[in-house]
Design a protein around this motif. Structure first.
Motif, short mmCIF file in Angstrom:
data_model
loop_
_atom_site.label_atom_id
_atom_site.label_comp_id
_atom_site.label_asym_id
_atom_site.label_seq_id
_atom_site.Cartn_x
_atom_site.Cartn_y
_atom_site.Cartn_z
N TYR A 33 -7.11 2.34 -6.04
CA TYR A 33 -6.26 1.61 -5.11
C TYR A 33 -6.98 2.06 -3.72
O TYR A 33 -6.55 2.92 -3.09
N TYR A 35 -5.88 1.12 0.66
CA TYR A 35 -4.82 0.78 1.23
C TYR A 35 -4.44 1.08 2.60
O TYR A 35 -5.42 1.95 2.88
N GLN A 37 -2.27 1.45 6.15
CA GLN A 37 -1.43 1.28 7.05
C GLN A 37 -1.27 1.59 8.54
O GLN A 37 -2.34 2.76 9.02
N LYS A 41 4.66 1.12 9.53
CA LYS A 41 4.58 -0.30 8.87
C LYS A 41 4.36 0.40 6.74
O LYS A 41 3.89 1.56 7.40
N SER A 42 4.95 -0.48 6.43
CA SER A 42 4.45 -0.54 4.74
C SER A 42 2.42 -0.77 4.44
O SER A 42 1.81 -0.14 5.40
N LEU A 43 2.28 -0.30 3.42
CA LEU A 43 1.15 -0.22 2.73
C LEU A 43 0.54 -1.36 2.10
O LEU A 43 0.91 -1.94 1.70
N SER A 45 -2.52 -3.47 1.06
CA SER A 45 -3.65 -3.06 -0.50
C SER A 45 -4.67 -4.24 0.20
O SER A 45 -4.74 -4.72 1.06
N VAL A 48 -8.72 -2.60 -5.59
CA VAL A 48 -7.92 -2.44 -6.52
C VAL A 48 -9.77 -2.06 -7.11
O VAL A 48 -10.60 -2.78 -7.02
N PHE A 88 -5.35 4.92 2.79
CA PHE A 88 -5.26 6.00 1.88
C PHE A 88 -6.47 5.11 0.50
O PHE A 88 -6.05 4.56 0.42
N LEU A 98 1.22 6.06 -9.61
CA LEU A 98 -0.21 5.44 -8.23
C LEU A 98 0.19 7.23 -7.35
O LEU A 98 0.96 7.67 -7.17
N THR A 99 -1.42 8.27 -7.38
CA THR A 99 -1.06 9.93 -7.05
C THR A 99 -1.98 9.77 -5.83
O THR A 99 -2.90 8.81 -5.27
N PHE A 100 -1.60 9.27 -4.94
CA PHE A 100 -1.86 9.12 -3.08
C PHE A 100 -3.15 10.30 -2.98
O PHE A 100 -2.93 11.59 -2.79
N GLY A 101 -4.09 10.02 -1.94
CA GLY A 101 -4.80 10.96 -1.27
C GLY A 101 -3.71 11.31 -0.12
O GLY A 101 -2.57 10.85 -0.09
N SER A 102 -4.06 12.19 0.84
CA SER A 102 -3.97 12.89 2.19
C SER A 102 -3.65 11.35 3.64
O SER A 102 -3.23 11.30 4.37
N TYR B 35 8.71 5.59 -3.91
CA TYR B 35 7.87 6.61 -2.82
C TYR B 35 8.94 6.98 -2.18
O TYR B 35 9.78 6.84 -1.33
N PHE B 91 9.32 3.38 0.40
CA PHE B 91 9.19 2.29 -0.28
C PHE B 91 8.88 2.71 -1.65
O PHE B 91 8.71 3.05 -2.70
#
Lengths: 110, 111
Positions: A33, A35, A37, A41-43, A45, A48, A88, A98-102, B35, B91
């Motif tokens: 995915y 995203y 931001q 604020k939120s993430l 989308s 995908v 992200f 979900l594992t996020f990047g930095s 999260y 979140f």
């Protein structure tokens, strides 16, 4: 353990220029995915990507996936100020997390 | 885009107090995640929930944290005794693969 690395972490670019954000991940995944931001604020989308060779485009953003190289890219074409945000990538395995990047903090300068 | 609703949007609490953060996920979704994001930092996984039980949790999700889906719609995160370091944006995510949508977040400030 799944690791997701993004680079660069910070990116300043001039309006009208092109650039690419890279996302590498360490093990096989089911989905990738992207995203956006905005501060506080939120993430939101963006894309995908499900399979090797997948390419998706929306406006000035294009995302691609190479599962053999475990690499996804987010390409920005002719950047405009409104694209300034943090981007992200996130990798999903078996819908367990979900594992996020930095994140890549993008600033588009006039 | 379908909406994931979180309440409250901002909560200030004293250290040691309990807080409950609420999420209304998308109605036909099956997986729910929490999260947290400390200001300007990485998005950190806390816990995933499927079929009314925890499917995976991180090291952050210790005994001070719990999750519930009490009425089949709301999905809650409880922090029993808040610490200063719990201050962050929390979140909720609602998942029906390949869809994965996030709520607008709850900003928790522990003073």
């Amino acid at each position: 353990e799944l690791k997701v690395e993004q680079n660069p972490l910070f990116l300043s670019m001039q309006e009208g220029k092109n650039y690419t954000i890279y996302c590498n991940y360490s093990t096989t995944s089911d989905r990738l995915y992207w995203y956006r931001q905005d501060p506080g604020k939120s993430l939101e989308s963006l894309f995908v990507l499900l399979s090797n060779g997948a390419v998706k485009q929306e406006g000035r953003l294009m995302a691609s996936l190479d599962t053999k190289a475990r690499l996804s890219t987010l390409h920005i074409t002719a950047a405009v100020h409104d694209l300034s945000a943090t981007y992200f990538c996130a990798v999903d395995r078996s819908a367990r997390q979900l594992t996020f990047g930095s994140g890549t903090q993008l600033t588009v300068l006039p | 885009e379908p909406e994931v609703t979180q309440t409250p949007s901002h909560q200030v609490t004293q250290m040691g107090q309990e807080v409950i953060l609420r999420c209304v996920p998308i109605s036909n979704h099956l997986y729910f995640y929490w999260y947290r994001q400390i200001l300007g930092q990485k998005v950190e996984f806390l816990v995933s929930f499927y079929n009314n039980e925890i499917s995976e949790k991180s090291e952050i999700f210790d005994d001070q944290f719990s999750v519930e889906r009490p009425d089949g719609s709301n999905f809650t995160l409880k922090i029993r005794s808040t610490k200063l370091e719990d201050s962050a944006m929390y979140f909720c995510a609602s998942i029906l693969p390949p869809e994965a949508f996030f709520g607008q977040g709850t900003r928790l400030t522990v003073v």
